[in-house]
Design an enzyme around this catalytic site. Structure first.
Site, PDB file in Angstrom:
ATOM      1  N   ASP A 206       0.869  -1.183   0.000  1.00 46.66           N
ATOM      2  CA  ASP A 206       0.000   0.000   0.000  1.00 46.66           C
ATOM      3  C   ASP A 206       0.901   1.228   0.000  1.00 46.66           C
ATOM      4  OD1 ASP A 206      -2.290   1.804   0.473  1.00 46.66           O
ATOM      5  OD2 ASP A 206      -3.350  -0.038   0.991  1.00 46.66           O
ATOM      6  N   HIS A 280      -2.849   3.338  -4.600  1.00 43.99           N
ATOM      7  CA  HIS A 280      -2.318   2.841  -3.316  1.00 43.99           C
ATOM      8  C   HIS A 280      -0.912   2.264  -3.498  1.00 43.99           C
ATOM      9  CE1 HIS A 280      -5.623   3.356  -0.445  1.00 43.99           C
ATOM     10  NE2 HIS A 280      -6.469   3.065  -1.430  1.00 43.99           N
ATOM     11  N   GLU A 344      -9.910   2.937  -4.986  1.00 43.56           N
ATOM     12  CA  GLU A 344      -9.572   4.336  -4.681  1.00 43.56           C
ATOM     13  C   GLU A 344      -8.424   4.890  -5.522  1.00 43.56           C
ATOM     14  OE1 GLU A 344     -10.850   4.848  -0.087  1.00 43.56           O
ATOM     15  OE2 GLU A 344      -8.862   4.037  -0.386  1.00 43.56           O
TER      16      GLU A 344
HETATM   17  C1  TNX Z   1     -10.571   2.215   2.427  1.00 43.23           C
HETATM   18  S1  TNX Z   1     -11.348  -0.608   1.683  1.00 43.23           S
HETATM   19  C2  TNX Z   1      -9.530   1.494   1.858  1.00 43.23           C
HETATM   20  C3  TNX Z   1      -8.316   1.255   2.646  1.00 43.23           C
HETATM   21  C4  TNX Z   1      -8.317   1.991   3.943  1.00 43.23           C
HETATM   22  C5  TNX Z   1      -9.682   1.850   4.596  1.00 43.23           C
HETATM   23  C6  TNX Z   1      -9.749   2.507   5.940  1.00 43.23           C
HETATM   24  C7  TNX Z   1     -10.428  -0.270   0.561  1.00 43.23           C
HETATM   25  C8  TNX Z   1     -10.518  -1.148  -0.573  1.00 43.23           C
HETATM   26  N1  TNX Z   1      -9.654   0.837   0.662  1.00 43.23           N
HETATM   27  O1  TNX Z   1      -7.179   1.603   1.884  1.00 43.23           O
HETATM   28  O2  TNX Z   1      -7.338   1.444   4.770  1.00 43.23           O
HETATM   29  O3  TNX Z   1     -10.627   2.456   3.747  1.00 43.23           O
HETATM   30  O4  TNX Z   1     -10.969   2.215   6.584  1.00 43.23           O
END
Ligand code: TNX
Length: 552
Positions: A206, A280, A344
């Site tokens: 990440d 990420h 994301e």
């Molecule tokens: C969203 S869930 C993310 C993570 C974060 C999390 C924190 C997801 C696929 N992505 O990168 O750690 O929220 O709650």
């Protein structure tokens, strides 16, 4: 002949009545089995109890004796029974012979009488789960690592027929935001086995850390596995994951990964590695900025949020790099599923990149979501070509998805994905995010993710992984569910356990037990005894969750 077997089957169905969980006050099994009848009397373990196994089941037999030894002090001998599959007086028998194939790949039959214990299952996984149930029929002190005197090592007579409701019963651990070493990961796996969970989703990369050594790209861990401090506002002494020069972090060598995969396999747990892309990816791009759109510089962020570490799809070298990385990942992880993230993605970087815009034009892609779809489909092809199945988060549905990819639903998309023929793993934030507060009273809890509501134990327990109104012909696409522990606010194992337990106990029950047996009151009754097991095992958990004070 057919008619005769029909009547026999009908008779068996009538006699093996299912005991509803609520009606049994002495048993504290978690997860609750599919069918259970209580008989009269008990079976007593003695120093002379032997464990009999068929040829195929020696390892499972050894696992049983090894677990019983420390607390009872008995060294139960394992003996192989070659020619018969009948119960042995005074003994425990584990066998695959004469097992009902109706039990499926993970089911088992467990019969305890005053004279013997027999676990019969078509597979070793089934026998292993039968053994887990056997442990829970014994007093909680069975889980002690020291000899306990003055306890009657006896179990009530029962007849259990059991199998899981879902085949994906998982837990995700984020080791990027905070690092958990090999032995800490193994501790997490041990507890998963206790709860009959069978998928460990290992979030290895990440923005804040790259945790898997890749021989061809040593900078990934030389640079990407370390940061100047623990970050996220934590005190330096909240963790011990420092190297001598004071940098925070860590990574797994191929040898570490082999050991973890083997450790998991011995507990019938599949390991699903996650290598995040295209977003990420700050830690990777800090090490190899040539695969980014901007060329850097990057610095690992020490807070939560979405960052600009995103791969450049307009550079062929990026795909060469990712293919090389995955080639090493395939060698380290033997199981079917490979998770490529996909969540994301901050698309402004692609919007502002002339090279990405030119690529989109050339490929006939009209927006950046489609570019993400193009990226993920290309990677999916590579994964498929190596005989594996790609998984990705909800967003991989944007811009078109290769047909054999699996969708992990965190922000929706399950129905759409199943309708399009994809398998789906359910992990919606509202019911599966173990980084969320466990209580609505935030002030009394340690810092947790603030962007979601409270995820109380009761809320996890109330979650039905089968999406409402999903047509029955699509239901087999729902593989199951998992809890996700993101670790932005979790700097060490003790705190990870606090966040995982007892919510993992509820995940066990919603994934394994039948929906009709779910009973919150009885679950809470059983939990009071189950936490004694966690105490014996030295597993930390949120003690306040034993009370039912929280609103749903
Ligand atoms: C969203 S869930 C993310 C993570 C974060 C999390 C924190 C997801 C696929 N992505 O990168 O750690 O929220 O709650």
């Amino acid at each position: 002949m057919k008619i005769k077997s029909f009547f026999i089957a009908a008779f068996l169905c009538l006699t093996v009545a299912t005991v509803p969980a609520a009606g049994t006050n002495t048993l504290a099994l978690i997860p609750w089995p599919q069918k259970l009848t209580i008989g009269a009397g008990v079976f007593k373990l003695t120093p002379d109890t032997h464990v009999y196994v068929d040829l195929a089941s020696r390892e499972t037999g050894n696992c049983l004796s090894a677990r019983l030894r420390p607390s009872t002090g008995y060294s139960l001998a394992t003996r192989t029974q070659v020619f018969s599959s009948k119960a042995v007086k005074g003994c425990i028998l584990l066998t695959t012979r004469d097992a009902s194939t109706n039990l499926g790949a993970e089911g088992y039959d467990l019969v305890v009488t005053p004279g013997s214990v027999v676990i019969r299952a078509p597979t070793q996984a089934g026998l292993f789960y039968g053994v887990q149930t056997l442990f829970q029929l014994l007093p909680p002190e069975i889980f002690s690592s020291n000899v306990v005197r003055g306890v009657d090592w006896q179990m009530p007579c029962v007849q259990i027929q059991d199998w899981p409701r879902f085949k994906w019963r998982g837990l995700m651990l984020d080791v990027s935001r905070h690092f958990f070493n090999k032995s800490e990961v193994e501790t997490v796996l041990d507890a998963m086995a206790l709860h009959k969970l069978n998928v460990f989703h290992w979030h290895l990369t990440d923005d804040q850390g790259w945790r898997i050594e890749i021989k061809k790209y040593p900078r990934l861990t030389r640079i990407g596995a370390w940061r100047p401090s623990v970050g996220f506002g934590f005190a330096p002494n909240s963790t011990t994951a420092y190297r001598p020069d004071g940098d925070y972090g860590g990574f797994y060598t191929p040898a570490d990964i082999h050991e973890v995969v083997k450790y998991a396999a011995a507990r019938h747990i599949t390991v699903v590695p996650e290598i995040e892309m295209p977003g990420h990816s700050t830690a990777a791009l800090e090490a190899y900025p040539q695969f980014s759109c901007t060329g850097g510089p990057f610095a690992m962020p020490l807070t939560g949020g979405i960052f600009n570490g995103i791969y450049n799809p307009a550079n062929e070298e990026t795909f060469k790099f990712l293919d090389d990385v995955l080639t090493e990942v395939f060698q380290l992880f033997p199981d079917k599923y490979i998770h490529l993230g996909g969540d994301e993605v901050p698309k402004e970087t692609w919007k502002n990149s002339p090279a990405c815009q030119a690529l989109m034009k050339q490929e006939g892609l009209t927006n950046e979501d489609q570019l993400q779809g193009w990226f993920m489909r290309r990677m999916e092809k590579f994964v498929s070509a190596h005989g594996r199945t790609m998984i990705g988060w909800s967003e991989i549905l944007q811009g078109g998805l290769a047909s054999n990819a699996v969708v992990m639903d965190w922000i929706g998309g399950a129905k759409e994905a199943a309708s399009a023929g994809h398998d789906v793993v359910m992990s919606p934030t509202a019911c599966c995010y173990l980084d969320f507060y466990q209580s609505t009273h935030r002030a009394t809890e340690p810092r947790a993710a603030t962007w979601g509501g409270a995820l109380t134990l009761r809320k996890v327990y109330s979650f039905d992984p089968m999406p409402a109104n999903l047509p029955s012909q699509l239901q087999s696409h729902i593989l199951g569910t998992q809890g996700n522990l993101w670790t932005e606010w979790v700097p060490n194992l003790e705190h990870a356990e606090y966040m995982i337990f007892p919510r993992e106990c509820a995940i066990a029950e919603i994934t394994w037990s039948s929906e009709s047996s779910h009973n919150w009151g009885d679950f809470m009754r059983r939990l009071q005894i189950h936490v004694q097991r966690l105490d014996e095992l030295g597993i930390n958990y949120r003690r306040a969750s034993r009370q039912t004070l929280e609103p749903n």
